[in-house]
Enzyme design. Structure first.
Site, PDB file in Angstrom:
ATOM      1  N   SER A 147      -2.108  23.246 -86.953  1.00 38.97           N
ATOM      2  CA  SER A 147      -1.411  23.787 -88.124  1.00 38.97           C
ATOM      3  C   SER A 147      -1.246  22.861 -89.323  1.00 38.97           C
ATOM      4  O   SER A 147      -0.805  23.308 -90.376  1.00 38.97           O
ATOM      5  CB  SER A 147      -0.037  24.303 -87.723  1.00 38.97           C
ATOM      6  N   LYS A 182       7.679  21.828 -95.032  1.00 36.98           N
ATOM      7  CA  LYS A 182       7.519  23.109 -94.333  1.00 36.98           C
ATOM      8  C   LYS A 182       8.907  23.578 -93.920  1.00 36.98           C
ATOM      9  O   LYS A 182       9.752  22.755 -93.514  1.00 36.98           O
ATOM     10  CB  LYS A 182       6.623  22.866 -93.108  1.00 36.98           C
ATOM     11  N   SER A 185      -0.494  27.117 -89.373  1.00 40.89           N
ATOM     12  CA  SER A 185       0.726  27.749 -89.839  1.00 40.89           C
ATOM     13  C   SER A 185       1.345  27.054 -91.052  1.00 40.89           C
ATOM     14  O   SER A 185       2.179  27.646 -91.717  1.00 40.89           O
ATOM     15  CB  SER A 185       1.752  27.796 -88.702  1.00 40.89           C
TER      16      SER A 185
HETATM   17  N1  GLN Z   1      -2.745  28.558 -84.850  1.00 42.26           N
HETATM   18  C1  GLN Z   1      -2.212  27.995 -83.650  1.00 42.26           C
HETATM   19  C2  GLN Z   1      -1.208  28.955 -83.084  1.00 42.26           C
HETATM   20  O1  GLN Z   1      -1.107  30.010 -83.590  1.00 42.26           O
HETATM   21  C3  GLN Z   1      -1.611  26.660 -83.921  1.00 42.26           C
HETATM   22  C4  GLN Z   1      -0.306  26.744 -84.574  1.00 42.26           C
HETATM   23  C5  GLN Z   1       0.310  25.421 -84.836  1.00 42.26           C
HETATM   24  O2  GLN Z   1      -0.354  24.386 -84.781  1.00 42.26           O
HETATM   25  N2  GLN Z   1       1.603  25.449 -85.087  1.00 42.26           N
HETATM   26  O3  GLN Z   1      -0.506  28.676 -82.172  1.00 42.26           O
END
Ligand code: GLN
Length: 485
Positions: free
Chosen positions: A177, A78, A153
């Site tokens: 994420s 990532k 994400s």
């Molecule tokens: N979707 C969640 C957020 O928007 C989790 C994101 C993540 O785990 N980085 O914060």
């Protein structure tokens, strides 16, 4: 033989037996990327020359009989992990041209294990989102249905693994994420215990929640990658200083007699019926394997989303203060003086979601609101953690859906941040409690979209999480599915 369909385990066996070479495997993956990337858009940066050089070095190491399980395996990261000499953007304009002078500990450990890094995966800007639509550069599409999101994400990482563009990818999980995109793309995603893997060099979103982990084709592969990245790091004071167990040793022990807790709060109204039926069938499989299903309760679940969006935004507002046009990346230089430069840089460099979170976080931390919001959220967070401690007195592991629905359509939730936030309703509590969790494919909806089963474990008990996930995977019948692209 299409090398890009193999698991890490299978490819590493072939490498060891000299049935193929890392250079050959790396070329196969680069070719696959060339063929599918135009549809999926899972990468921000692809580094073919570096990858081939790493593959050559790996082949030498294999020839010398010094191979580790990841030696010669083509993987991706990532774009949140700092990579020495390779642009690291966090999918943000503010870091568009940032080339780190050092490797994140995770990147360093993977390199030391001999893995071949193919490039950097697309993501929601600063890991804020559940669909990868918040990338400042481009959208990533779900390889199972190109009109749908891959989740987020770590959507680029999940899509790349699902599309066969890499054997595994590293993601990060602050509120789901790794697990939610894994579920959306039909791959395995593991979030380790907070502190099990070093956060050094991993660009910070919410430091008390962020944790790195692998997205892979199989549970065994997740164990192999975790083995390579876990452990104490003196550069991360929150990394845990306890020995790392052998994650593969007990993975095949089965689930006979294992108590699997089913929290009633996780089978909510509004859950997609196809998701619910896939999960119920998966639970039956576990039961058939000898696991004992017990009902448990996590009574503060209803507050998890609210608590998360206070804690995560508060920490983000502080972490993102460093992007001021001086220390890193973008600077919008005008003649209005220092403050003007800060403002213009941050205005041009951050996307809407990032700005929304900085504002929310700054508000809840400000004098007068701190007690009502941030402090309250921190207190309720403890109650959520206590719920898990209580529940784990009655069970060894907790099983839930990973997400309330399968992958949604591109654009469907962009205008509605609250609905987007609810995509993580089942994954968030795990981060607030700091415990490990995995998402493992457990079927498809009527529209042929993958569904994920989430298994949560006690703190530092990745072994049981992996063992249960592996047992299910072997019996479930979903291993080895790949979308046609
Ligand atoms: N979707 C969640 C957020 O928007 C989790 C994101 C993540 O785990 N980085 O914060």
């Amino acid at each position: 033989m299409d090398l890009t369909t193999l698991t890490i385990k299978e490819l590493s066996e072939k490498l060891r037996k000299k049935e193929t070479s890392s250079v050959e495997a790396t070329k196969a993956y680069l070719k696959r990327i060339e063929e599918t990337e135009g549809k999926v858009h899972a990468f921000v940066t692809i580094t073919p020359d570096d990858a081939l050089a790493m593959a050559e070095a790996a082949d030498k190491r294999i020839a010398a009989g010094q191979a580790a399980p990841l030696t010669g395996i083509p993987i991706a990261l990532k774009d949140i992990f700092c990579t020495k000499g390779v642009r690291t953007t966090c999918s943000s304009k503010i870091l568009e041209n940032f080339v780190p002078p050092y490797d994140a500990t995770v990147a360093r450990k993977l390199k030391e294990a001999g893995a071949v890094i193919l490039g950097k995966n697309n993501m929601d800007e600063f890991a804020m989102g559940s669909s990868t639509e918040n990338s400042a550069f481009h959208k990533t599409l779900n390889p199972w249905a190109l009109d749908r999101v891959p989740g987020g994400s770590s959507g680029g990482s999940a899509a790349a693994v699902a599309a066969g563009e890499c054997a595994a990818s590293m993601g990060t999980d602050t509120g789901g994420s790794i697990r939610q995109p894994a579920s959306c793309c039909g791959v395995v995603g593991l979030k380790p215990t907070y502190g099990r893997v070093s956060r050094f060099g991993m660009i910070a979103f919410a430091s008390s929640l962020d944790q790195a982990g692998p997205l892979t084709r199989s549970v065994e592969d997740a164990a192999i990658v975790l083995q390579a990245i876990a452990g104490h790091d003196k550069s991360d004071s929150t990394s845990i200083d306890t020995p790392v167990p052998d994650y593969l040793a007990g993975i095949g022990k089965g689930v006979k007699g294992l108590k699997v807790g089913i929290p009633k709060e996780y089978f909510i109204e509004g859950m997609d019926p196809d998701v619910e039926s896939a999960i119920r069938k998966a639970l039956d499989v576990l039961k058939g394997l000898g696991a004992e299903l017990v009902e448990v309760t996590l009574p503060h679940t209803q507050y998890a989303v609210a608590v998360y969006y206070l804690v995560a935004t508060a920490e983000a507002s502080s972490n993102l203060a460093r992007y001021d046009g001086v220390k890193y990346g973008l600077r919008v230089n005008q003649t209005g003086g220092l403050l003007d430069m800060y403002k213009r840089t941050r205005d041009a460099g951050f996307g809407d979601e990032v700005k929304r979170r900085i504002m929310l976080g700054t508000y809840s931390l400000s004098a007068g609101y701190y007690d009502a919001y941030y402090k309250k959220a921190a207190e309720v967070r403890t109650l959520i953690k206590n719920d898990f401690d209580e529940a784990f007195k009655a069970c060894d592991i907790i099983a839930t859906p990973t997400a309330p629905s399968a992958a949604f359509k591109i654009g469907e939730r962009v205008e509605d941040p609250l609905t987007m936030y609810l995509s993580d309703i089942f994954t968030i509590s795990c981060n607030l409690a700091g415990i490990p969790g995995i998402s493992v494919p457990c079927g498809f909806t009527k529209d042929n979209l993958p569904v994920g089963l989430q298994l949560l474990g006690k703190s530092l008990d990745e072994e049981t999480v992996l063992r249960a996930a592996y047992s299910y995977e072997q019996a479930g019948g979903w291993l080895g599915r790949r979308p046609t692209l």
